[in-house]
Design a protein around this motif. Sequence first.
Motif, PDB file in Angstrom:
ATOM      1  N   LYS A 253       0.839  -1.203   0.000  1.00  0.00           N
ATOM      2  CA  LYS A 253       0.000   0.000   0.000  1.00  0.00           C
ATOM      3  C   LYS A 253       0.872   1.251   0.000  1.00  0.00           C
ATOM      4  N   SER A 254       1.938   1.222   0.774  1.00  0.00           N
ATOM      5  CA  SER A 254       2.837   2.366   0.844  1.00  0.00           C
ATOM      6  C   SER A 254       3.598   2.562  -0.470  1.00  0.00           C
TER       7      SER A 254
ATOM      8  N   GLY B  75       1.177   3.822  -3.192  1.00  0.00           N
ATOM      9  CA  GLY B  75       0.484   5.073  -2.906  1.00  0.00           C
ATOM     10  C   GLY B  75      -1.026   4.953  -2.905  1.00  0.00           C
ATOM     11  N   GLN B  76      -1.561   3.762  -2.667  1.00  0.00           N
ATOM     12  CA  GLN B  76      -3.013   3.586  -2.618  1.00  0.00           C
ATOM     13  C   GLN B  76      -3.543   4.123  -1.289  1.00  0.00           C
ATOM     14  N   THR B  77      -4.664   4.832  -1.345  1.00  0.00           N
ATOM     15  CA  THR B  77      -5.203   5.485  -0.142  1.00  0.00           C
ATOM     16  C   THR B  77      -6.415   4.774   0.447  1.00  0.00           C
ATOM     17  N   SER B  78      -7.116   3.976  -0.358  1.00  0.00           N
ATOM     18  CA  SER B  78      -8.294   3.264   0.140  1.00  0.00           C
ATOM     19  C   SER B  78      -7.864   2.086   1.011  1.00  0.00           C
TER      20      SER B  78
END
Length: 508
Positions: A91-92, A95-98
């Motif tokens: 995720k980091s 750059g996914q925010t959900s």
Amino acid sequence: MKKFVYLSVLLVLVFVLSGCLLNNKPEEVDPNKEIAKSVYDLNQLQPLAKIYNDLVITQKEKITKTINVSAKPFDTLIGDATPAIFYSNYKSQTGQTSDKISIPEDFDPNNINWDNLLEWYNGDNNYWVGFLMEPVNDVYPDNDDLDVAGYKIELHIYPKVQMNVNLYERVERYMVREDAWYVVDYYDNNEVYYTDGDKVISKDGKIREVETVVEFAKDINEEGYPLFTVNGEVPDVLSNLSLYSYDYEPSKEGTGTYWIHTTSEFDPSYLKGNYSKNSERFYSEKDNIGTELIKIITKLPKDGSDKDKYYKQTKTVQRNKQETNYQELKELAIEKLVDNKGKEKGDGIGYVNEYIRDEKDGSDYQKLVFILWEDSENMSSNNYNYMETVEVEEISTDTWNGTRTSFDKETNIEVTWKITITKSNDAPWYILSYSNKTEVQKSANDEKVLFTFDGTNVNVENVEINGGVFTGIYNSGAFEGTYTKDGKEYTVTVEKTLVTLDGSEYTF
């Protein structure tokens, strides 16, 4: 006086009988019935059409090992990371925010980018895969004694279209703990989506197969289903018919295997016939040994439907195993045609299918035995009326050679044909040609094209049959197209015991 009585009675009888004769109209002759009988012999090509269809349009859904960190593409993607560490790092990095993340990062099941999916799913280059991952607070919601965080996994498996144009997508929904990748529960039904030729008709309720998990191994050492082979081998069908006649659940024992028991319902109303399909799957796998399966598939007419007069009832039992680079499947399918009152139209037709794929040497082998049983309720390896065997083997990349051999018990005549299947880069992708190998029957010995596959349909070339010519397609056990004889053209559908000619039905 007696003579007068006798004469009167005689005159009355003559009068009555003559009246009956005068009123007894001759039975109307349907000229199309003879045409239907002529085109019915197209069924002689059923075994060859079926094995060709199975070869170029694989419809068996993928039996998955879900996310296996020791197999491609997950081994390099995940490495030694636990689900929690992998989720946080991926995720980091992307750059996914959900909370729900996609792997690969641009994976969207509703808008697929085929070029960016993961390949070599569990070591099989015929499939792409992508998955979604979402954190949950408790993966044991039904167990008050356990309160462990983890993740929902929504795994999407896609056959590469050129290999499989009917199976579009398989979706599996399950949960894993934050510290391990093995399945701890299923949070929703699995689903399988199919296509109609090259057109995807997905998620409309008509062609979706919903698979419900009945039981699975939460602890692989608990009592469950053992491996289903016999001494490590998939048993021969004709020599072990009782092993392919499942009307019961396999027995459980302490196994040390990962196992699962599922049932599914499938409404293939977009295909030929008005029927529903149910299946039951018993699957086991063991590290370093492989995976094995028993699957029972039953096709039945829809309840309460009286629109169509005839239905195909089919029961198929599959047994298979898959090791690292080796796959083997054997199955027995019995088909029967019944009317809308449940009365059988003739006895059962048997298909014995064997398929072997060895990826180490890149070879493919398939064998199909077509049998007209004398009594399908009391089957044995020799109580048949007619048997036909089709065998093909991959001899080089995209080229298969084989034979088709028929044997009629009544005439004691055996005939063999030579078969060649080749694949090109352009449509028609697959071409099947054949020639007569034995001269038991008088026929030209030149090679003829019989079937082609263009990525959508199995096309039947101009086939000469009983003084006429058929041109059309082969679809789900039926030949559909036109039959031309004596200058007249008829629209026909030819099935095992049923011919529909210009809208009228004839059974044989």
